[in-house]
Scaffold this motif. Structure first.
Motif, short mmCIF file in Angstrom:
data_model
loop_
_atom_site.label_atom_id
_atom_site.label_comp_id
_atom_site.label_asym_id
_atom_site.label_seq_id
_atom_site.Cartn_x
_atom_site.Cartn_y
_atom_site.Cartn_z
N GLN A 103 12.78 -7.35 -8.11
CA GLN A 103 11.97 -6.44 -9.66
C GLN A 103 10.98 -5.92 -9.17
O GLN A 103 10.74 -5.89 -7.97
N GLU A 104 10.69 -4.44 -9.66
CA GLU A 104 9.57 -3.63 -9.75
C GLU A 104 8.25 -2.82 -10.34
O GLU A 104 8.45 -4.30 -11.63
N ALA B 278 5.00 -3.04 -6.31
CA ALA B 278 4.60 -4.20 -6.47
C ALA B 278 6.84 -4.58 -5.91
O ALA B 278 6.56 -3.69 -7.07
N VAL B 279 7.05 -6.21 -5.23
CA VAL B 279 8.18 -6.58 -5.24
C VAL B 279 7.66 -7.81 -6.18
O VAL B 279 7.14 -8.81 -5.86
N LYS C 68 0.87 -5.38 -8.78
CA LYS C 68 0.66 -6.74 -8.51
C LYS C 68 0.82 -7.20 -9.97
O LYS C 68 0.96 -8.36 -10.85
N THR C 69 -0.15 -6.42 -11.36
CA THR C 69 -0.49 -7.72 -12.28
C THR C 69 0.64 -6.19 -13.42
O THR C 69 -0.49 -7.05 -14.04
N GLY C 70 1.17 -6.08 -12.97
CA GLY C 70 2.06 -4.62 -13.96
C GLY C 70 3.23 -5.33 -14.78
O GLY C 70 3.11 -6.95 -13.95
N ALA D 118 0.70 -1.42 0.00
CA ALA D 118 0.43 0.12 0.09
C ALA D 118 1.25 1.60 -0.08
O ALA D 118 0.33 2.63 0.30
N TYR D 119 2.11 1.12 -0.66
CA TYR D 119 3.09 2.14 -0.26
C TYR D 119 3.97 2.05 -0.84
O TYR D 119 4.83 1.22 -1.66
N GLU D 120 4.54 3.16 -1.18
CA GLU D 120 6.03 3.38 -1.75
C GLU D 120 6.81 2.61 -1.27
O GLU D 120 7.73 2.83 -0.56
N ILE D 121 7.89 1.91 -2.34
CA ILE D 121 9.11 1.16 -2.20
C ILE D 121 10.37 1.55 -1.63
O ILE D 121 10.54 2.48 -2.93
#
Length: 127
Positions: free
Chosen positions: A66-67, A105-106, A71-73, A42-45
């Motif tokens: 990877q970033e 997403a990671v 999640k589906t990107g 829910a936040y930037e990494i």
């Protein structure tokens, strides 16, 4: 594996059955190239820290961190964690590469040299 993938926003692919309790906390089995874990946040990494144990011998393996913005990107490479040494060595790795703005997403993509047990994942938020 089940404790990890049952968490909201976490998906696993190709993960074998957990390693024995004697390997705790390094029980999430990565045993084939192409195994991966996706964690949506829910936040930037800001950074990712991983700890892994070499279970299957002394051949080098890697996890490509990877970033993506979702999640589906489409995922792009951030930094590679090399897992090498002797059987039962524990490797502690923290990314030093800056994640893109908007990444939430990671994906942890495994390339096999030998089996490893993943036991620690920490994803720090951008401040």
């Amino acid at each position: 594996k089940n404790s990890l993938t049952e968490m909201e926003g976490v998906t696993g692919y190709g993960l074998g059955s957990d390693y024995a309790a004697a390997n705790a906390p390094y029980q999430v089995k990565l045993d084939n190239t192409g195994d991966y874990i996706i964690i949506e946040l829910a936040y930037e990494i800001a950074s990712v820290q991983l700890k892994a144990k070499m279970i299957g011998g002394a051949s080098s393996s890697s996890i490509m961190i990877q970033e993506s913005d979702a999640k589906t990107g489409t995922f792009t490479d951030v930094q590679e964690m090399t897992i090498s040494g002797s059987q039962n060595d524990v490797i502690d790795f923290t990314t030093s590469t800056i994640f893109k703005s908007g990444s939430r997403a990671v994906k942890l993509y495994f390339t096999k040299g030998a089996n490893i047990g993943l036991g620690y994942i920490k994803i720090a938020p951008k401040k």
